[in-house]
Design an enzyme around this catalytic site. Sequence first.
Site, short mmCIF file in Angstrom:
data_model
loop_
_atom_site.label_atom_id
_atom_site.label_comp_id
_atom_site.label_asym_id
_atom_site.label_seq_id
_atom_site.Cartn_x
_atom_site.Cartn_y
_atom_site.Cartn_z
CE1 TYR A 164 -3.98 2.10 0.95
CE2 TYR A 164 -2.75 2.76 2.58
CZ TYR A 164 -4.00 2.85 1.70
OH TYR A 164 -4.82 3.85 1.82
CE LYS A 168 -3.71 4.78 -1.28
NZ LYS A 168 -4.60 5.35 -2.25
#
Length: 295
Positions: A164, A168
């Site tokens: 993640y 991001k």
Amino acid sequence: MTVRFDNRVAIVTGAGGGIGRAYALELAKRGAKVVVNDLGAARDGTGHSDAALQVVAEIEAAGGEAFSNGGSVTDYGQMVAMVEAAKTRWGRIDILINNAGVLRDKSFAKMTPEDFAFVVDVHLNGSANATRAVWDIMREQNYGRILMTASSTGLFGNFGQANYGAAKLGLAGLAKTLHLEGAKYGIKVNTIAPVAGTRMTEDIFPEAAFQAFAPENVAPAALFLVSEDAPTNMIIGAGAGVVQAAYVTLTPGARLTEPTPEAVAAQWAEIVDRKGEIVPNSGAEQTMSIMARLQ
């Protein structure tokens, strides 16, 4: 100043619930025609639901215009079809909010390559797919507002979210390049790092915090970042009614006394001294700052 979106067309991915739903409803409330994109109900990306249809029904019940789309952001062809449908129906695309996302949290030691690739594909490649699908239209009409969704995990790190976090921070980098390429075409590109209680965080936040961090409290910052008077190349944090700005900075650094790792160690304090640091607007400014240091 009143922020309105009359005669604007907006696409919000992952808009069947949570933050995306809040974005779609508020955009429509302020006059935008909205494409509500949503694929599934589970936060790991599995399953399918009629969530997007429910959001469309809410918008229409309030007098707005919207249609649903079930395309996957990981499929470029489906994103192109979604954009073409919106342009055929409403004639233009003004706003894209890349919000779709999934979680597969594990420590890196336990994370499979498939877990890593899937999360990066949805967040990073998915946002690139949707953005590429609207890019030429925005260039031709000399107007566009694009919002990437980063995270504090990407900006600052978080245990158990290597996939993640990588995706991001990649989105923040994508936004920083696209703001340069889109500038002469009236396209502004920003990044938001939201903190909200959604289906992705409902078992992470305590109940009191979950209520305080309602998705609706992120929407004001997001809508400003896709408004006509929006800034560009900003990374904005938002949650619980608090809006913050994050920056990638560069210190003046040190000119090494000799080209050795020992010199780096000896001059480390000067290298990391933040006095006089800058916020570069492009990668070229790092080279320029080095040249200035040499002089």
